[in-house]
Design a protein around this motif. Structure first.
Motif, PDB file in Angstrom:
ATOM      1  N   VAL A  84       0.837  -1.194   0.000  1.00 51.70           N
ATOM      2  CA  VAL A  84       0.000   0.000   0.000  1.00 51.70           C
ATOM      3  C   VAL A  84       0.874   1.248   0.000  1.00 51.70           C
ATOM      4  CG1 VAL A  84      -1.675   1.318   1.329  1.00 51.70           C
ATOM      5  CG2 VAL A  84      -1.879  -1.168   1.188  1.00 51.70           C
ATOM      6  N   ARG A  85       1.900   1.212   0.841  1.00 55.74           N
ATOM      7  CA  ARG A  85       2.719   2.422   0.991  1.00 55.74           C
ATOM      8  C   ARG A  85       3.550   2.711  -0.249  1.00 55.74           C
ATOM      9  NH1 ARG A  85       4.353   0.097   6.558  1.00 55.74           N
ATOM     10  NH2 ARG A  85       2.420   0.454   7.707  1.00 55.74           N
ATOM     11  N   THR A  86       3.820   1.691  -1.076  1.00 55.86           N
ATOM     12  CA  THR A  86       4.553   1.990  -2.306  1.00 55.86           C
ATOM     13  C   THR A  86       3.660   2.710  -3.310  1.00 55.86           C
ATOM     14  OG1 THR A  86       3.967  -0.130  -3.276  1.00 55.86           O
ATOM     15  CG2 THR A  86       6.032  -0.028  -2.073  1.00 55.86           C
ATOM     16  N   ARG A  87       2.370   2.506  -3.187  1.00 59.69           N
ATOM     17  CA  ARG A  87       1.437   3.143  -4.136  1.00 59.69           C
ATOM     18  C   ARG A  87       0.913   4.458  -3.614  1.00 59.69           C
ATOM     19  NH1 ARG A  87      -0.661  -0.928  -7.304  1.00 59.69           N
ATOM     20  NH2 ARG A  87      -1.392   0.747  -8.625  1.00 59.69           N
ATOM     21  N   ILE A  88       0.848   4.560  -2.296  1.00 56.74           N
ATOM     22  CA  ILE A  88       0.301   5.767  -1.673  1.00 56.74           C
ATOM     23  C   ILE A  88       1.388   6.353  -0.786  1.00 56.74           C
ATOM     24  CG2 ILE A  88      -1.533   6.648  -0.200  1.00 56.74           C
ATOM     25  CD1 ILE A  88      -3.246   4.304  -1.045  1.00 56.74           C
ATOM     26  N   GLY A  89       2.051   7.374  -1.273  1.00 53.29           N
ATOM     27  CA  GLY A  89       3.161   7.951  -0.522  1.00 53.29           C
ATOM     28  C   GLY A  89       2.680   8.969   0.491  1.00 53.29           C
TER      29      GLY A  89
ATOM     30  N   PHE B  22       5.896   0.068  -7.961  1.00 51.77           N
ATOM     31  CA  PHE B  22       6.522  -1.081  -7.314  1.00 51.77           C
ATOM     32  C   PHE B  22       5.480  -1.866  -6.546  1.00 51.77           C
ATOM     33  CE2 PHE B  22       9.044   2.718  -7.369  1.00 51.77           C
ATOM     34  CZ  PHE B  22      10.011   2.358  -8.279  1.00 51.77           C
ATOM     35  N   ALA B  23       4.439  -2.256  -7.269  1.00 53.51           N
ATOM     36  CA  ALA B  23       3.277  -2.780  -6.568  1.00 53.51           C
ATOM     37  C   ALA B  23       3.585  -4.030  -5.784  1.00 53.51           C
ATOM     38  CB  ALA B  23       2.161  -3.065  -7.556  1.00 53.51           C
ATOM     39  N   THR B  24       4.492  -4.873  -6.266  1.00 53.19           N
ATOM     40  CA  THR B  24       4.718  -6.105  -5.533  1.00 53.19           C
ATOM     41  C   THR B  24       6.011  -6.024  -4.725  1.00 53.19           C
ATOM     42  OG1 THR B  24       5.723  -6.939  -7.527  1.00 53.19           O
ATOM     43  CG2 THR B  24       3.482  -7.649  -7.082  1.00 53.19           C
ATOM     44  N   ILE B  25       5.961  -6.644  -3.570  1.00 52.99           N
ATOM     45  CA  ILE B  25       7.131  -6.679  -2.702  1.00 52.99           C
ATOM     46  C   ILE B  25       7.884  -7.956  -3.009  1.00 52.99           C
ATOM     47  CG2 ILE B  25       7.881  -6.697  -0.302  1.00 52.99           C
ATOM     48  CD1 ILE B  25       6.420  -4.164  -0.989  1.00 52.99           C
ATOM     49  N   HIS B  26       9.148  -7.830  -3.273  1.00 52.28           N
ATOM     50  CA  HIS B  26       9.965  -8.996  -3.589  1.00 52.28           C
ATOM     51  C   HIS B  26       9.966  -9.969  -2.407  1.00 52.28           C
ATOM     52  CE1 HIS B  26      13.588 -11.329  -4.483  1.00 52.28           C
ATOM     53  NE2 HIS B  26      13.298 -11.047  -5.755  1.00 52.28           N
ATOM     54  N   PRO B  27       9.714 -11.267  -2.678  1.00 48.91           N
ATOM     55  CA  PRO B  27       9.625 -12.225  -1.563  1.00 48.91           C
ATOM     56  C   PRO B  27      10.898 -12.277  -0.720  1.00 48.91           C
ATOM     57  CG  PRO B  27       9.600 -13.333  -3.699  1.00 48.91           C
ATOM     58  CD  PRO B  27       9.403 -11.886  -3.959  1.00 48.91           C
ATOM     59  N   GLY B  28      12.047 -12.007  -1.326  1.00 45.92           N
ATOM     60  CA  GLY B  28      13.296 -11.998  -0.568  1.00 45.92           C
ATOM     61  C   GLY B  28      13.263 -10.991   0.571  1.00 45.92           C
ATOM     62  N   ARG B  29      12.617  -9.861   0.319  1.00 41.75           N
ATOM     63  CA  ARG B  29      12.549  -8.838   1.361  1.00 41.75           C
ATOM     64  C   ARG B  29      11.712  -9.320   2.529  1.00 41.75           C
ATOM     65  NH1 ARG B  29      10.106  -3.878  -1.059  1.00 41.75           N
ATOM     66  NH2 ARG B  29      10.572  -2.974   0.972  1.00 41.75           N
ATOM     67  N   ARG B  30      10.633 -10.014   2.181  1.00 42.68           N
ATOM     68  CA  ARG B  30       9.799 -10.551   3.265  1.00 42.68           C
ATOM     69  C   ARG B  30      10.573 -11.576   4.077  1.00 42.68           C
ATOM     70  NH1 ARG B  30       4.694  -8.788   2.211  1.00 42.68           N
ATOM     71  NH2 ARG B  30       4.171  -8.702   0.015  1.00 42.68           N
ATOM     72  N   ARG B  31      11.325 -12.406   3.354  1.00 38.86           N
ATOM     73  CA  ARG B  31      12.107 -13.431   4.067  1.00 38.86           C
ATOM     74  C   ARG B  31      13.139 -12.769   4.984  1.00 38.86           C
ATOM     75  NH1 ARG B  31      11.517 -16.700  -0.577  1.00 38.86           N
ATOM     76  NH2 ARG B  31      13.404 -15.901  -1.555  1.00 38.86           N
ATOM     77  N   ALA B  32      13.810 -11.738   4.438  1.00 39.27           N
ATOM     78  CA  ALA B  32      14.820 -11.047   5.250  1.00 39.27           C
ATOM     79  C   ALA B  32      14.174 -10.461   6.505  1.00 39.27           C
ATOM     80  CB  ALA B  32      15.484  -9.945   4.432  1.00 39.27           C
ATOM     81  N   GLU B  33      13.001  -9.854   6.306  1.00 38.39           N
ATOM     82  CA  GLU B  33      12.292  -9.264   7.438  1.00 38.39           C
ATOM     83  C   GLU B  33      11.965 -10.316   8.490  1.00 38.39           C
ATOM     84  OE1 GLU B  33      11.339  -6.358   8.426  1.00 38.39           O
ATOM     85  OE2 GLU B  33       9.810  -6.876   9.910  1.00 38.39           O
ATOM     86  N   LYS B  34      11.473 -11.431   8.009  1.00 38.49           N
ATOM     87  CA  LYS B  34      11.075 -12.488   8.917  1.00 38.49           C
ATOM     88  C   LYS B  34      12.279 -13.037   9.677  1.00 38.49           C
ATOM     89  CE  LYS B  34       7.289 -15.699   8.700  1.00 38.49           C
ATOM     90  NZ  LYS B  34       6.425 -16.489   7.855  1.00 38.49           N
ATOM     91  N   ALA B  35      13.361 -13.281   8.909  1.00 36.40           N
ATOM     92  CA  ALA B  35      14.573 -13.812   9.537  1.00 36.40           C
ATOM     93  C   ALA B  35      15.090 -12.842  10.585  1.00 36.40           C
ATOM     94  CB  ALA B  35      15.641 -14.055   8.473  1.00 36.40           C
TER      95      ALA B  35
END
Lengths: 250, 307, 296
Positions: A84-89, B22-35
């Motif tokens: 959401v935050r990437t689309r709505i700054g 950048f609508a989608t969050i790269h899964p690697g970032r989620r993994r890094a966050e989780k780790a």
């Protein structure tokens, strides 16, 4: 009220802080590539609602809400907050550049998202759009903290633009700035609406009147009146709105 | 079913249209966050684990010898007969003497810094000095005590020498705690007293000090409980491990619990290690009691202030 | 009445002031005591031999007074304890300030306070009777007294200091700075790693320096667990001796005042004092500078 493209829409939206309700049954439409101002006395919930649009309220432990905020036919409340935050700054009340260089401030967002673009172009483009390029083009590698308050705020806007969002939320972006910088930001908002949808919260009614196409008046967590800015400020249909804009309270 | 499909279609159209964002969050970032979150969580709870292991180990080793006889016997070569009486009484004597000497001086210093001095050059100097003294290793205080109190003042290896040494050691702690407590006294109380024509000393002693007292007591008790555990400086000034009497005056020789524990722990025999653990359990119990008193005072007084 | 009050005012100021001045006297006392005895020591042993010699045998004939073995022992404890305390302390601070619920904080904070309050002698006992036996399962060659277990317990001891000072440092980072990061769609990891920690970097550095200085001055834990073997080498599984442990060792024996063994204590303590003072002054001045900046 209007036939234009609606990008952001709250549906029977309620916000609670613990037991206390901050927003009541909010139904508000935000139109594409227009500036919508939210005004109202302090404590009326205007910032609270704004921060819900990009899920910044998630950080408040006692925060709770129901209803829906629709964005591109999806309910923001059900999406991943980071997406959401990437689309709505968002641009905040106090300029908050990172303690990094000007250049790195701009590219920080795209970089963490792993977006492969030409960073030099992105920086130039974003700074130009934020009307800051001419002032800083020779010192992109200096710390952003060296800039004046107004420049810092425009840098924060540039940083937000670099993410190529659809919507930019502004939470009293000029309240910490001097009048000259305020005018620059207001001119900038006028330019930005060609590309972005802007929602601005302000306690300054003149500012709302100057920059916005639509104005919403909030009072004690409720939407009292929402209309074209010209109309709301000249012929308000609600008594409370009239009292507020004529300075009888607030 | 149909409806869902069309929705997905619409969504994918949207994403295509907005290819540049950048609508989608790269899964690697989620993994890094989780780790990262998990590493932080594990590290944090490991502190609890360490404490539990420590306490369990002490309890397991120490329970065998801890009884009344242990608390009421002098050290002995025979494990079954050995006890910590001399150390216990030495610690009690030492702490009381330390408290009597240190508290007035520490509180007075803090009052001076907070109410009189800090703005001036001397105040600033003292302030920096106190924070540096807090970082001086305790063993250095031991050498200071040895040179000044034991030899120069000729107090010998007495409780008095020990108390003076420990007093210097915990002085910075008491000063810092007292300053915090005095700082917390609202200015309205001071102004109220001044408005009635009071002199500064009257304001400080009749109004500021009583209000700050609970905070001061808490800080002082915590400082004293730190002093109870101090070992090195007392070894330096020559407190003895073999003392088979209870001190009768501040000029007597003495030992303290930590030194007795050290003595037992440094022997090779397993049984003496268990004896050391028993001593540690007794020492921690004593410190815990003091801390409970401090917490009790804190709770009591915050309640009063809220009312 | 008025005159009496005035007199009392002067009396109060003098009395309180002289108490406060006592702290200055303490510092002067420390410096005087250490320097006079150290100067006397340097009358018998050349400072160069002391500072750069690699053989420390002050109690055996032929005597030799090279302090480097004690320094290397101390450094091993410092580095080892830092390797334990810095990561755990930093991550704990991260967890407490960014992730934990209020209730978790209510548990962890007192646990850290208890760990900080446990006397050093207890840690020494723990190292000797628990950590070393455990380590022996992993490293069968480990000596009964070894630098590793000493370093581990000293690490546990300074961990609460690292975590609470880092926690303070994180709390000092303005909320809106973090919001700026989150508003760009960053994860907590990215905000902490790339915004919060850089913004708090100098205070975190100061925290590390102050904690490591505490580790250097640590005495009883290393005296009990790390041994009494002042040899210039770097093997954490072997027995070493730190500067502090040496001073304790001499004090436990009956050394006559004025003898050269007695003087070595003061020379070693001077070195210890100078090192820790240096670190503390750096750490504190960073803290002071940052605080001043924050209030501007």
């Amino acid at each position: 009220m209007n036939q234009e493209n609606i990008v952001l829409k709250t549906k029977d939206f309620n916000i609670f802080y613990g037991e206390k309700q901050a927003i009541f049954n909010m139904n508000l439409d935000i139109c594409e590539k227009k500036v919508t101002a939210i005004i109202g006395p302090s404590g009326c919930g205007k910032s609270t609602l704004l921060r819900s649009f990009n899920r910044m309220n998630d950080f408040v432990p006692s925060f709770n809400c129901n209803g829906a905020i629709e964005f591109e036919k999806k309910n923001i409340l059900k999406l991943d907050p980071m997406e959401v935050r990437t689309r709505i700054g968002m641009v905040f009340q106090k300029p908050n550049p990172f303690p990094k260089s000007i250049y790195n401030n701009i590219i920080w967002g795209p970089k963490i998202h792993g977006h492969k673009v030409n960073y030099d172009e992105l920086v130039e483009d974003s700074l130009k759009k934020a009307a800051l390029w001419d002032e800083v083009k020779d010192r992109l590698n200096e710390s952003a903290l060296e800039l004046s308050g107004g420049q810092q705020q425009r840098l924060c806007i540039a940083r937000t633009i670099a993410m190529k969002p659809e919507v930019i939320l502004m939470d009293e972006p000029c309240s910490a700035l001097d009048p000259k910088s305020t005018i620059k930001i207001e001119d900038l908002i006028d330019d930005l609406k060609n590309d972005y949808t802007i929602v601005i919260v302000t306690h300054n009614m003149q500012q709302a009147a100057r920059v916005s196409d639509y104005t919403a008046f909030f009072y004690e967590g409720e939407l009292i009146e929402f209309d074209y800015t010209d109309k709301l400020f000249t012929k308000p249909s609600n008594k409370q709105t009239e009292d507020y804009i004529t300075g009888r309270f607030g | 079913m149909m409806k869902e499909k069309t929705e997905i279609l619409i969504n994918s159209n949207q994403i295509e249209k907005k290819e540049k964002s950048f609508a989608t969050i790269h899964p690697g970032r989620r993994r890094a966050e989780k780790a990262f979150k998990w590493i932080s969580r594990i590290m944090t709870w490991s502190t609890v684990f360490i404490l539990l292991v420590l306490l369990y180990h002490l309890g397991k080793e120490g329970w065998e010898y801890i009884d009344w006889q242990f608390l009421d016997s002098y050290p002995s070569r025979k494990v079954a007969k050995a006890g910590i009486k001399a150390g216990l009484w030495g610690t009690v004597w030492l702490i009381i003497t330390t408290a009597v000497i240190t508290i007035p001086i520490g509180v007075a210093s803090a009052l001076f810094l907070e109410e009189y001095g800090v703005k001036g050059k001397i105040g600033k100097l003292i302030e920096i000095n106190v924070s540096n003294l807090a970082g001086v290793p305790s063993i250095v205080y031991g050498l200071l005590g040895l040179a000044v109190f034991v030899r120069w003042f000729n107090f010998e290896r007495s409780i008095l020498s020990g108390a003076l040494t420990l007093g210097l050691l915990i002085m910075p702690v008491i000063i810092v705690a007292t300053r915090e407590a005095v700082k917390a006294v609202p200015d309205s109380i001071r102004f109220g007293a001044y408005a009635l024509g009071a002199h500064k000393w009257q304001v400080v002693f009749y109004h500021v000090l009583p209000v700050a007292l609970p905070g001061i007591i808490t800080g002082v008790i915590l400082a004293l409980s730190r002093a109870i555990g101090e070992t090195a400086p007392l070894i330096i000034i020559g407190a003895l491990a073999y003392v088979s009497f209870v001190p009768e005056s501040v000029m007597d020789e003495f030992t303290v619990m930590p030194i007795q524990i050290y003595n037992w722990a440094s022997r090779p025999q397993e049984e003496f290690h268990q004896l050391a653990a028993s001593g540690i359990v007794a020492l921690l119990a004593l410190m815990l009691t003091l801390n409970f008193i401090a917490v009790f005072i804190r709770i009591k007084t915050t309640k009063r202030n809220i009312q | 009445m008025h005159r009496y009050a005035k007199k009392m005012e002067i009396l109060a100021r003098t009395l309180l002031g002289s108490c406060a001045f006592l702290s200055i006297l303490t510092t002067i006392g420390i410096i005087l005591v250490l320097s006079t005895e150290t100067i006397e020591f340097f009358g018998q042993v050349s400072p160069l031999d002391f500072l750069f010699g690699t053989k420390w045998e002050p109690l055996l004939e032929p005597k030799s007074f090279g302090v480097l073995p004690l320094v290397s022992g101390t450094l091993m404890i410092m580095v080892g304890s830092g390797l334990i305390a810095i990561p755990i302390g930093l991550f704990t601070a991260v967890y407490l300030s960014e992730y934990s619920s209020f209730r978790t904080r209510q548990i962890i904070k007192p646990v850290l306070e208890i760990l900080a309050g446990i006397p050093t002698i207890v840690y020494g006992y723990f190292a000797l009777t628990f950590i070393t036996p455990v380590l022996k399962n992993i490293f069968p060659d480990i000596e009964v007294f070894n630098a590793l277990s000493g370093a581990i317990v000293v690490g546990i001891m300074i961990l609460p200091m690292v975590s609470s000072l880092c926690d303070d440092a994180f709390q000092g980072v303005p909320r809106q700075l973090k919001d700026g990061g989150y508003a760009l769609g960053a994860t907590s990891f990215e905000v902490i790693g790339q915004v919060v920690i850089p913004a708090a970097a100098s205070r975190i550095m100061a925290a590390f320096i102050l904690a490591l200085s505490r580790a250097i001055g640590e005495t009883m834990a290393v005296t009990l667990a790390a041994g009494a073997t002042p040899i210039f080498r770097v093997n954490p599984l072997e027995s070493i001796q730190t500067m502090t442990a040496y001073i304790v060792q001499v004090s436990l024996g009956d050394t006559p005042a004025g003898g050269v063994e007695y003087l070595t204590c003061f020379a070693v303590a001077s070195l210890l004092f100078v090192i820790t003072l240096f670190m503390n002054v750096i750490g504190q001045s960073i803290m002071y500078r940052v605080k001043k900046k924050a209030t501007r």
